[in-house]
Design a protein around this motif. Structure first.
Motif, PDB file in Angstrom:
ATOM      1  N   ILE A 107       3.167   5.598   2.232  1.00  0.00           N
ATOM      2  CA  ILE A 107       4.468   4.969   2.502  1.00  0.00           C
ATOM      3  C   ILE A 107       5.460   5.308   1.396  1.00  0.00           C
ATOM      4  N   VAL A 108       5.007   5.217   0.155  1.00  0.00           N
ATOM      5  CA  VAL A 108       5.877   5.559  -0.970  1.00  0.00           C
ATOM      6  C   VAL A 108       6.253   7.038  -0.932  1.00  0.00           C
ATOM      7  N   GLU A 109       5.286   7.886  -0.550  1.00  0.00           N
ATOM      8  CA  GLU A 109       5.583   9.317  -0.433  1.00  0.00           C
ATOM      9  C   GLU A 109       6.662   9.563   0.623  1.00  0.00           C
ATOM     10  N   LYS A 110       6.615   8.787   1.705  1.00  0.00           N
ATOM     11  CA  LYS A 110       7.666   8.888   2.728  1.00  0.00           C
ATOM     12  C   LYS A 110       9.023   8.521   2.140  1.00  0.00           C
ATOM     13  N   GLY A 111       9.040   7.479   1.309  1.00  0.00           N
ATOM     14  CA  GLY A 111      10.294   7.094   0.663  1.00  0.00           C
ATOM     15  C   GLY A 111      10.805   8.152  -0.292  1.00  0.00           C
ATOM     16  N   ILE A 112       9.889   8.818  -0.994  1.00  0.00           N
ATOM     17  CA  ILE A 112      10.298   9.882  -1.916  1.00  0.00           C
ATOM     18  C   ILE A 112      10.984  11.013  -1.149  1.00  0.00           C
ATOM     19  N   GLY A 113      10.451  11.299   0.033  1.00  0.00           N
ATOM     20  CA  GLY A 113      11.050  12.365   0.843  1.00  0.00           C
ATOM     21  C   GLY A 113      12.435  12.018   1.352  1.00  0.00           C
ATOM     22  N   LEU A 114      12.802  10.737   1.332  1.00  0.00           N
ATOM     23  CA  LEU A 114      14.112  10.299   1.810  1.00  0.00           C
ATOM     24  C   LEU A 114      15.095  10.043   0.682  1.00  0.00           C
ATOM     25  N   VAL A 115      14.715  10.393  -0.543  1.00  0.00           N
ATOM     26  CA  VAL A 115      15.611  10.209  -1.681  1.00  0.00           C
ATOM     27  C   VAL A 115      16.881  11.018  -1.471  1.00  0.00           C
ATOM     28  N   GLY A 116      18.016  10.378  -1.723  1.00  0.00           N
ATOM     29  CA  GLY A 116      19.317  11.000  -1.478  1.00  0.00           C
ATOM     30  C   GLY A 116      20.000  10.402  -0.279  1.00  0.00           C
ATOM     31  N   HIS A 117      19.245   9.727   0.574  1.00  0.00           N
ATOM     32  CA  HIS A 117      19.830   9.037   1.715  1.00  0.00           C
ATOM     33  C   HIS A 117      20.242   7.619   1.318  1.00  0.00           C
ATOM     34  N   ASP A 118      20.882   6.939   2.249  1.00  0.00           N
ATOM     35  CA  ASP A 118      21.284   5.557   2.017  1.00  0.00           C
ATOM     36  C   ASP A 118      20.039   4.674   1.839  1.00  0.00           C
ATOM     37  N   THR A 119      20.213   3.575   1.074  1.00  0.00           N
ATOM     38  CA  THR A 119      19.087   2.664   0.812  1.00  0.00           C
ATOM     39  C   THR A 119      18.501   2.114   2.103  1.00  0.00           C
ATOM     40  N   LYS A 120      19.350   1.798   3.071  1.00  0.00           N
ATOM     41  CA  LYS A 120      18.859   1.276   4.347  1.00  0.00           C
ATOM     42  C   LYS A 120      18.042   2.322   5.096  1.00  0.00           C
ATOM     43  N   MET A 221       2.590  -3.867   1.447  1.00  0.00           N
ATOM     44  CA  MET A 221       3.442  -2.738   1.841  1.00  0.00           C
ATOM     45  C   MET A 221       4.914  -3.125   1.830  1.00  0.00           C
ATOM     46  N   GLU A 222       5.218  -4.294   2.356  1.00  0.00           N
ATOM     47  CA  GLU A 222       6.606  -4.755   2.386  1.00  0.00           C
ATOM     48  C   GLU A 222       7.157  -4.913   0.973  1.00  0.00           C
ATOM     49  N   SER A 223       6.327  -5.428   0.067  1.00  0.00           N
ATOM     50  CA  SER A 223       6.755  -5.575  -1.322  1.00  0.00           C
ATOM     51  C   SER A 223       7.025  -4.216  -1.960  1.00  0.00           C
ATOM     52  N   PHE A 224       6.162  -3.232  -1.672  1.00  0.00           N
ATOM     53  CA  PHE A 224       6.363  -1.885  -2.201  1.00  0.00           C
ATOM     54  C   PHE A 224       7.661  -1.285  -1.680  1.00  0.00           C
ATOM     55  N   ILE A 225       7.928  -1.481  -0.399  1.00  0.00           N
ATOM     56  CA  ILE A 225       9.146  -0.925   0.204  1.00  0.00           C
ATOM     57  C   ILE A 225      10.383  -1.510  -0.449  1.00  0.00           C
ATOM     58  N   GLN A 226      10.391  -2.822  -0.634  1.00  0.00           N
ATOM     59  CA  GLN A 226      11.544  -3.476  -1.253  1.00  0.00           C
ATOM     60  C   GLN A 226      11.740  -3.013  -2.686  1.00  0.00           C
ATOM     61  N   ASP A 227      10.661  -2.983  -3.468  1.00  0.00           N
ATOM     62  CA  ASP A 227      10.775  -2.586  -4.880  1.00  0.00           C
ATOM     63  C   ASP A 227      11.205  -1.130  -5.006  1.00  0.00           C
ATOM     64  N   PHE A 228      10.645  -0.273  -4.179  1.00  0.00           N
ATOM     65  CA  PHE A 228      10.973   1.153  -4.282  1.00  0.00           C
ATOM     66  C   PHE A 228      12.431   1.420  -3.918  1.00  0.00           C
ATOM     67  N   SER A 229      12.882   0.853  -2.806  1.00  0.00           N
ATOM     68  CA  SER A 229      14.253   1.090  -2.361  1.00  0.00           C
ATOM     69  C   SER A 229      15.281   0.466  -3.315  1.00  0.00           C
ATOM     70  N   VAL A 230      14.976  -0.703  -3.853  1.00  0.00           N
ATOM     71  CA  VAL A 230      15.919  -1.360  -4.764  1.00  0.00           C
ATOM     72  C   VAL A 230      16.020  -0.586  -6.068  1.00  0.00           C
ATOM     73  N   ASN A 231      14.893  -0.137  -6.615  1.00  0.00           N
ATOM     74  CA  ASN A 231      14.917   0.587  -7.876  1.00  0.00           C
ATOM     75  C   ASN A 231      15.583   1.952  -7.746  1.00  0.00           C
ATOM     76  N   LEU A 232      15.429   2.596  -6.609  1.00  0.00           N
ATOM     77  CA  LEU A 232      16.101   3.886  -6.412  1.00  0.00           C
ATOM     78  C   LEU A 232      17.599   3.707  -6.229  1.00  0.00           C
ATOM     79  N   GLY A 233      17.999   2.531  -5.755  1.00  0.00           N
ATOM     80  CA  GLY A 233      19.433   2.281  -5.531  1.00  0.00           C
ATOM     81  C   GLY A 233      20.184   1.967  -6.798  1.00  0.00           C
ATOM     82  N   LYS A 234      19.452   1.708  -7.882  1.00  0.00           N
ATOM     83  CA  LYS A 234      20.119   1.389  -9.145  1.00  0.00           C
ATOM     84  C   LYS A 234      20.781   2.608  -9.749  1.00  0.00           C
TER      85      LYS A 234
END
Length: 234
Positions: A107-120, A221-234
């Motif tokens: 799941i985190v790897e999927k988020g890494i692949g979306l870096v550069g897109h909007d947080t949502k 998983m939900e906690s990981f998603i929230q933490d990952f997206s929030v920290n990347l948005g900083k």
């Protein structure tokens, strides 16, 4: 004194003979309550319940093994991924996730692949990946739920069949009704009910335990998603 000793010896001899005579009766009693013999009296319904119990145990231990692999033992996993990302080492972060090889790391790897897109968009992509992983974790649980519901019903079916058999034999015997004539049907009627309830209760408890484990992993998983997206948005 000699007479007293003789009396004691005779008493001991009589006791030994009584114990020896009681042994066959005790063995017969133990044989009468042998669980395997009782189960065999249930007929083919007990074979069906045995197969259901084997499937239930297989699903349970298989899911336990999968859940252990799904849990990430490193409490600093997400921190290490975020450190890679903040240093611009995206490729290293992806390799680290692949090496961990768990639902959470995918799941985190999927988020890494979306870096550069909007947080949502990152959250949505990771949530979709989480739904796929949860579906994999829940594999087999519907079958266990079915066993928990069906096993008692199958046992009751054996009860009905056993009672029909007992009354059929009673009707065929006419006025020569004997308890031993009806024992087979009554055995089947009672034992299949007990067997079905035992398998159903075990399957129900196992199913609820596995569902609780899946819910726990889903929350993680939900906690990981929230933490990952929030920290990347900083």
């Amino acid at each position: 004194m000699l007479l007293q000793s003789t009396t004691i010896a005779q008493a001991l001899g009589d006791s030994a003979q009584a114990i020896q005579a009681a042994l066959p009766a005790e063995e017969v009693q133990q044989q009468g309550i042998n669980m395997l013999d009782m189960a065999m009296k249930g007929g083919w319904i007990m074979i069906v319940l045995l197969l259901l119990s084997i499937v239930c145990f297989y699903i349970f231990f298989n899911r336990i093994a999968v859940f252990r692999k799904a849990a990430i033992s490193d409490p600093h996993f997400l921190d290490r991924v975020l450190d890679y990302m903040k240093n611009g080492e995206t490729k290293s972060a992806q390799i680290f996730c692949q090496a961990t090889d768990s639902p959470l790391s995918r799941i985190v790897e999927k988020g890494i692949g979306l870096v550069g897109h909007d947080t949502k968009d990152i959250q949505l992509g990771m949530e979709n990946a989480a739904n796929i992983e949860i579906a994999k974790l829940e594999k087999g649980l519907s079958g266990m739920s079915t066993i928990a519901s069906a096993a008692p019903m199958i046992g009751f079916l054996g009860t009905v069949i056993g009672m029909v058999r007992a009354f059929w034999e009673m009707a065929g015997a006419g006025n020569n009704i004997d308890v031993s004539l009806l024992s087979g049907g009554i055995y089947q009627a009672m034992i299949t009910t007990v067997g079905g309830l035992i398998v159903g209760i075990i399957a129900l408890f196992a199913y609820n335990y596995l569902v609780t484990r899946v819910d726990s992993l889903a929350n993680q998983m939900e906690s990981f998603i929230q933490d990952f997206s929030v920290n990347l948005g900083k």
